[in-house]
Design a protein around this motif. Structure first.
Motif, PDB file in Angstrom:
ATOM      1  N   ASP A 202       0.810  -1.223   0.000  1.00  0.00           N
ATOM      2  CA  ASP A 202       0.000   0.000   0.000  1.00  0.00           C
ATOM      3  C   ASP A 202       0.840   1.268   0.000  1.00  0.00           C
ATOM      4  OD1 ASP A 202       0.756  -0.708   2.679  1.00  0.00           O
ATOM      5  OD2 ASP A 202      -0.617   0.834   3.412  1.00  0.00           O
ATOM      6  N   PHE A 203       1.986   1.262   0.710  1.00  0.00           N
ATOM      7  CA  PHE A 203       2.759   2.496   0.857  1.00  0.00           C
ATOM      8  C   PHE A 203       4.242   2.169   0.894  1.00  0.00           C
ATOM      9  CE2 PHE A 203       4.560   6.116   3.202  1.00  0.00           C
ATOM     10  CZ  PHE A 203       3.965   7.180   2.536  1.00  0.00           C
ATOM     11  N   MET A 204       5.037   2.988   0.224  1.00  0.00           N
ATOM     12  CA  MET A 204       6.485   2.772   0.225  1.00  0.00           C
ATOM     13  C   MET A 204       7.203   4.076   0.516  1.00  0.00           C
ATOM     14  SD  MET A 204       9.019   1.215  -2.728  1.00  0.00           S
ATOM     15  CE  MET A 204       8.777   2.581  -3.871  1.00  0.00           C
ATOM     16  N   LYS A 205       8.052   4.047   1.536  1.00  0.00           N
ATOM     17  CA  LYS A 205       8.924   5.190   1.804  1.00  0.00           C
ATOM     18  C   LYS A 205      10.299   4.863   1.201  1.00  0.00           C
ATOM     19  CE  LYS A 205       8.233   7.986   5.193  1.00  0.00           C
ATOM     20  NZ  LYS A 205       8.202   8.667   6.530  1.00  0.00           N
ATOM     21  N   ALA A 206      11.227   4.388   1.997  1.00  0.00           N
ATOM     22  CA  ALA A 206      12.536   4.042   1.448  1.00  0.00           C
ATOM     23  C   ALA A 206      12.531   2.680   0.759  1.00  0.00           C
ATOM     24  CB  ALA A 206      13.587   4.072   2.543  1.00  0.00           C
ATOM     25  N   GLY A 207      11.519   1.856   1.064  1.00  0.00           N
ATOM     26  CA  GLY A 207      11.414   0.557   0.392  1.00  0.00           C
ATOM     27  C   GLY A 207      12.046  -0.591   1.134  1.00  0.00           C
ATOM     28  N   LEU A 230       0.661   1.312  -4.075  1.00  0.00           N
ATOM     29  CA  LEU A 230      -0.400   2.296  -4.245  1.00  0.00           C
ATOM     30  C   LEU A 230       0.162   3.711  -4.144  1.00  0.00           C
ATOM     31  CD1 LEU A 230      -3.289   3.366  -4.378  1.00  0.00           C
ATOM     32  CD2 LEU A 230      -3.540   2.812  -1.940  1.00  0.00           C
ATOM     33  N   ALA A 231       0.975   3.981  -3.123  1.00  0.00           N
ATOM     34  CA  ALA A 231       1.517   5.323  -2.919  1.00  0.00           C
ATOM     35  C   ALA A 231       2.992   5.244  -2.549  1.00  0.00           C
ATOM     36  CB  ALA A 231       0.745   6.052  -1.819  1.00  0.00           C
ATOM     37  N   GLU A 232       3.775   6.171  -3.067  1.00  0.00           N
ATOM     38  CA  GLU A 232       5.187   6.265  -2.705  1.00  0.00           C
ATOM     39  C   GLU A 232       5.459   7.655  -2.144  1.00  0.00           C
ATOM     40  OE1 GLU A 232       8.210   6.885  -5.671  1.00  0.00           O
ATOM     41  OE2 GLU A 232       6.698   6.898  -7.279  1.00  0.00           O
ATOM     42  N   ALA A 233       6.447   7.745  -1.263  1.00  0.00           N
ATOM     43  CA  ALA A 233       6.833   9.021  -0.662  1.00  0.00           C
ATOM     44  C   ALA A 233       7.993   9.612  -1.458  1.00  0.00           C
ATOM     45  CB  ALA A 233       7.237   8.826   0.792  1.00  0.00           C
ATOM     46  N   GLU A 234       7.761  10.774  -2.050  1.00  0.00           N
ATOM     47  CA  GLU A 234       8.782  11.377  -2.904  1.00  0.00           C
ATOM     48  C   GLU A 234      10.019  11.793  -2.117  1.00  0.00           C
ATOM     49  OE1 GLU A 234       8.630  14.394  -6.638  1.00  0.00           O
ATOM     50  OE2 GLU A 234       7.907  15.218  -4.744  1.00  0.00           O
ATOM     51  N   LYS A 250       2.058   9.625  -5.970  1.00  0.00           N
ATOM     52  CA  LYS A 250       3.297  10.029  -5.312  1.00  0.00           C
ATOM     53  C   LYS A 250       2.980  11.128  -4.303  1.00  0.00           C
ATOM     54  CE  LYS A 250       7.086  10.170  -7.638  1.00  0.00           C
ATOM     55  NZ  LYS A 250       8.205  10.514  -8.552  1.00  0.00           N
ATOM     56  N   ILE A 251       3.372  10.897  -3.054  1.00  0.00           N
ATOM     57  CA  ILE A 251       3.143  11.858  -1.982  1.00  0.00           C
ATOM     58  C   ILE A 251       4.335  12.805  -1.915  1.00  0.00           C
ATOM     59  CG2 ILE A 251       2.541  12.149   0.442  1.00  0.00           C
ATOM     60  CD1 ILE A 251       0.605  10.356  -1.117  1.00  0.00           C
ATOM     61  N   SER A 252       4.088  14.104  -2.048  1.00  0.00           N
ATOM     62  CA  SER A 252       5.186  15.060  -2.027  1.00  0.00           C
ATOM     63  C   SER A 252       4.778  16.320  -1.264  1.00  0.00           C
ATOM     64  CB  SER A 252       5.596  15.437  -3.455  1.00  0.00           C
ATOM     65  OG  SER A 252       4.514  16.015  -4.156  1.00  0.00           O
ATOM     66  N   ASN A 258       1.778  22.831   8.892  1.00  0.00           N
ATOM     67  CA  ASN A 258       0.794  23.709   8.233  1.00  0.00           C
ATOM     68  C   ASN A 258      -0.353  22.947   7.589  1.00  0.00           C
ATOM     69  OD1 ASN A 258       2.169  26.241   8.726  1.00  0.00           O
ATOM     70  ND2 ASN A 258       3.717  25.533   7.258  1.00  0.00           N
ATOM     71  N   GLN A 259      -0.372  21.638   7.820  1.00  0.00           N
ATOM     72  CA  GLN A 259      -1.457  20.799   7.300  1.00  0.00           C
ATOM     73  C   GLN A 259      -1.633  20.957   5.788  1.00  0.00           C
ATOM     74  OE1 GLN A 259      -3.867  18.546   9.352  1.00  0.00           O
ATOM     75  NE2 GLN A 259      -1.744  18.589  10.058  1.00  0.00           N
ATOM     76  N   GLN A 260      -0.514  20.793   5.077  1.00  0.00           N
ATOM     77  CA  GLN A 260      -0.539  20.871   3.622  1.00  0.00           C
ATOM     78  C   GLN A 260       0.111  19.629   3.023  1.00  0.00           C
ATOM     79  OE1 GLN A 260       1.406  24.569   2.673  1.00  0.00           O
ATOM     80  NE2 GLN A 260      -0.442  25.786   2.980  1.00  0.00           N
ATOM     81  N   ILE A 261      -0.408  19.214   1.901  1.00  0.00           N
ATOM     82  CA  ILE A 261       0.122  18.020   1.255  1.00  0.00           C
ATOM     83  C   ILE A 261      -0.166  18.090  -0.239  1.00  0.00           C
ATOM     84  CG2 ILE A 261      -2.011  16.725   1.693  1.00  0.00           C
ATOM     85  CD1 ILE A 261      -0.268  14.218   1.950  1.00  0.00           C
ATOM     86  N   GLU A 262       0.748  17.563  -1.003  1.00  0.00           N
ATOM     87  CA  GLU A 262       0.566  17.501  -2.458  1.00  0.00           C
ATOM     88  C   GLU A 262       0.662  16.048  -2.904  1.00  0.00           C
ATOM     89  OE1 GLU A 262       2.707  18.961  -6.628  1.00  0.00           O
ATOM     90  OE2 GLU A 262       3.324  19.824  -4.705  1.00  0.00           O
TER      91      GLU A 262
END
Length: 273
Positions: A202-207, A230-234, A250-252, A258-262
């Motif tokens: 479901d989610f991958m950071k460094a892998g 499904l989602a990776e952390a940029e 891709k989560i970046s 500040n509760q912001q996400i792209e």
């Protein structure tokens, strides 16, 4: 039987048996129709599947030939779905400490999970996959969705052995994000030696977890033909230990304070025909 009735029955059958070779005599006998009529029906079905953007029928010639349904989600459908997914994941209320996102609601929606399964099956269908491998627990719904379209079993890697699963193979691995030593196990009966598999998570950071699964699968001489997340952390790209993977989003630019996400499209479209 009327052609319309036969078409419904045949379409349902091929959709329920993806990647399975089905002979014309099978359909002819099942629906009491001439082979020529069945062949015409299959042409109609193939045209409609392609028009709807959900796959196509592949013909295999020869005495042992027939047709098989290849799941393939069209680019227009895929892009629309992933754009909607990105929009949903950009909700700042999903932000969790550490830059993680709350995705349990999405992972619990049967329709959404099924569409994710379609997308990964589009990528993995040509690879002759024999099993879908995931790690407990959040990756399990995704793995079953992908496996349903590839018509293969699911193999679940666990953090600790279960007495009901018999003897196991275990390895220690380094978690990519926390750098902690962790353990994962796989029962010996769950996967045959030399199997061709794909990994889904479901989610991958460094892998690190996926890299650990790859190491564990080497103990079974398994060939990892594909990896889907499904989602990776940029922000973890520089430390990533996994290559050649497919991501949907891709989560970046995560700003917890500040509760912001792209959230942007992943690399799925880079390799989509």
């Amino acid at each position: 039987m009327k052609r319309s009735d036969r078409l419904i029955g045949m379409t349902h059958y091929v959709l329920e048996h993806p990647l399975q070779l089905i002979s014309l005599p099978f359909f002819a006998e099942k629906y009491q129709a001439a082979k020529s009529s069945v062949s015409e029906d299959l042409t109609i079905m193939n045209n409609m599947l392609q028009q709807e953007g959900i796959g196509y029928l592949e013909s295999v010639s020869g005495a042992a030939g027939g047709v098989r349904y290849i799941p393939h989600y069209g680019k227009e459908n895929s892009e629309s779905f992933i754009n909607t997914l990105c929009h949903r994941l950009e909700d700042p209320n999903r932000l969790l400490p550490g830059g993680y996102l709350f995705m349990s609601d999405i992972l619990g929606e049967p329709e959404t999970i099924r569409l994710i399964g379609r997308l990964f099956a589009t990528k993995f269908a040509p690879l002759d996959i024999e099993a879908v491998v995931t790690v407990a627990t959040k990756g399990i719904p995704l793995a079953y969705a992908v496996a349903s379209f590839l018509n293969v079993p699911v193999v679940i890697v666990r953090r600790d052995p279960k007495i009901t699963e018999g003897s196991t193979v275990s390895i220690n691995y380094v978690s990519g994000s926390s750098r902690k030593i962790q353990t994962m196990v796989l029962t010996k009966r769950s996967l045959k030696q030399g199997a061709k598999v794909c990994i889904v998570d479901d989610f991958m950071k460094a892998g690190g977890t996926i890299d650990g699964m790859k190491s564990l699968l080497k103990e079974f001489d398994a060939q990892v033909a594909g990896i889907g997340v499904l989602a990776e952390a940029e922000d973890e790209e520089d430390e990533r230990v996994v290559e050649d993977y497919t991501s949907l989003v891709k989560i970046s630019n995560v700003d917890v304070r500040n509760q912001q996400i792209e959230v942007r499209k992943g690399n799925f479209f880079n390799e989509l025909d």
